[in-house]
Motif scaffolding. Sequence first.
Motif, PDB file in Angstrom:
ATOM      1  N   ASP A  11       0.820  -1.218   0.000  1.00 56.52           N
ATOM      2  CA  ASP A  11       0.000   0.000   0.000  1.00 56.52           C
ATOM      3  C   ASP A  11       0.848   1.259   0.000  1.00 56.52           C
ATOM      4  OD1 ASP A  11      -2.915  -0.815   0.139  1.00 56.52           O
ATOM      5  OD2 ASP A  11      -2.076  -2.050   1.726  1.00 56.52           O
ATOM      6  N   LEU A  12       1.904   1.252  -0.794  1.00 57.43           N
ATOM      7  CA  LEU A  12       2.773   2.421  -0.902  1.00 57.43           C
ATOM      8  C   LEU A  12       2.029   3.622  -1.464  1.00 57.43           C
ATOM      9  CD1 LEU A  12       5.699   3.472  -0.602  1.00 57.43           C
ATOM     10  CD2 LEU A  12       6.111   2.702  -2.956  1.00 57.43           C
ATOM     11  N   ALA A  48      -0.838  -1.108  -4.778  1.00 59.03           N
ATOM     12  CA  ALA A  48      -2.290  -1.033  -4.903  1.00 59.03           C
ATOM     13  C   ALA A  48      -2.790   0.407  -4.903  1.00 59.03           C
ATOM     14  CB  ALA A  48      -2.949  -1.793  -3.757  1.00 59.03           C
ATOM     15  N   ILE A  49      -3.741   0.684  -5.779  1.00 55.98           N
ATOM     16  CA  ILE A  49      -4.546   1.901  -5.708  1.00 55.98           C
ATOM     17  C   ILE A  49      -5.709   1.567  -4.785  1.00 55.98           C
ATOM     18  CG2 ILE A  49      -6.051   3.445  -7.019  1.00 55.98           C
ATOM     19  CD1 ILE A  49      -4.222   2.910  -9.455  1.00 55.98           C
ATOM     20  N   TYR A  50      -5.636   2.065  -3.552  1.00 61.81           N
ATOM     21  CA  TYR A  50      -6.612   1.682  -2.526  1.00 61.81           C
ATOM     22  C   TYR A  50      -7.477   2.882  -2.121  1.00 61.81           C
ATOM     23  CZ  TYR A  50      -8.798   0.993   1.926  1.00 61.81           C
ATOM     24  OH  TYR A  50      -9.736   0.970   2.921  1.00 61.81           O
ATOM     25  N   THR A  51      -8.776   2.653  -2.008  1.00 64.79           N
ATOM     26  CA  THR A  51      -9.703   3.675  -1.534  1.00 64.79           C
ATOM     27  C   THR A  51     -10.759   3.039  -0.636  1.00 64.79           C
ATOM     28  OG1 THR A  51     -11.096   3.380  -3.496  1.00 64.79           O
ATOM     29  CG2 THR A  51      -9.448   5.130  -3.583  1.00 64.79           C
ATOM     30  N   ALA A 269       2.889  -9.608   0.602  1.00 67.60           N
ATOM     31  CA  ALA A 269       3.220  -9.248   1.988  1.00 67.60           C
ATOM     32  C   ALA A 269       2.234  -8.288   2.641  1.00 67.60           C
ATOM     33  CB  ALA A 269       4.629  -8.661   2.045  1.00 67.60           C
ATOM     34  N   ASP A 270       1.747  -7.287   1.886  1.00 69.71           N
ATOM     35  CA  ASP A 270       0.747  -6.353   2.420  1.00 69.71           C
ATOM     36  C   ASP A 270       1.338  -5.371   3.431  1.00 69.71           C
ATOM     37  OD1 ASP A 270      -1.679  -5.109   2.747  1.00 69.71           O
ATOM     38  OD2 ASP A 270      -2.632  -6.735   3.863  1.00 69.71           O
ATOM     39  N   PHE A 271       2.455  -4.742   3.087  1.00 66.86           N
ATOM     40  CA  PHE A 271       2.999  -3.688   3.950  1.00 66.86           C
ATOM     41  C   PHE A 271       2.231  -2.394   3.720  1.00 66.86           C
ATOM     42  CE2 PHE A 271       6.880  -6.417   3.511  1.00 66.86           C
ATOM     43  CZ  PHE A 271       6.939  -6.788   4.848  1.00 66.86           C
TER      44      PHE A 271
END
Length: 329
Positions: A11-12, A48-51, A269-271
Amino acid sequence: MNTPIFDMHCDLLSYLSNVAGANAFNKDDIGCAIPWLVDGGVRTQVTAIYTDVNEGSMKLAGTQADIFVDLLEQNSRELAPFDSVFLKNWEKEPKLALLASIENAAGLGNESAEWNAITDQLESILSRVDRLAYISLTHHTENRFGGGNYTKGIGLKKDGQKLLDYLSGRKIPIDLSHTSDLLAEGILTHLDKENLDVPVIASHSNFRAIWDHPRNLTDEFAKEVIHRKGILGVNFLRAFLDTENPGRLFDHILHGFEIGADEQVCFGADFFYTKNFGDPSRVPFYFPLAENASKYQSILTTLSQNLNPDQLDRLAYKNALNFYRNLWS
């Protein structure tokens, strides 16, 4: 051991869009900071483009797509796009390649968006990031497309069906990592019923047989991904491994091989940025053995007691790399 790594989720971009003063090179802020990725031997990182589900979700997704482009352009000495040339020459490329994905289709369409605005948003994002590693219909909550992993009794909605129809033949995988069980079932059923050409993966989910958590996949769904020749990314978050036992990370990975995912299991990993997270029960988010992206090589060293060199390479990079080579060649 210095094996190249292909990781399916971090989630950079969300960190860079939401945190004041965020810096992709700040190792103190996030476990997937560029120096950590380099230290861990990461050759490709899916960002990821997360919203969240809110009225501003589409704007924020667009902002993160722009950040993705800027990150590559401004750091071209260290970073490269995951384009056809990089994919072809992956084993020889010295740079770190970034590949975008969409985590939560709320970024494609908020709850009030017209359908043409949703397809326009997807095409606009694709025009900027070039390729998408996957699209997740939901995150942990419900949206117009279906039910997230913390919702019960909510499956695939009509807009979710329409989005799957639209994606058919586009070579963009659909991700099961944040679906409710009913949504996962609905996705698979709709793809089969309509004979849609949409690959299925789980980018960053563990196995419920090892740790009973709604974010983890049942063996039934994991085997569906295996059957459909997708990939299964193992998540490093303590909450989804086992809140007390660090060694469960290895149990999840080995379980993948035990159920026949020799050509599917990989890293996811999901950092993410944890400093503003409101749930103190989640602290620490990661066990020390997997607290940042520099840890991949030591994880592989430990696993060498149970896996042969070919299995280690498949986990580290070959399974994910082969999946996208087969998909995009």
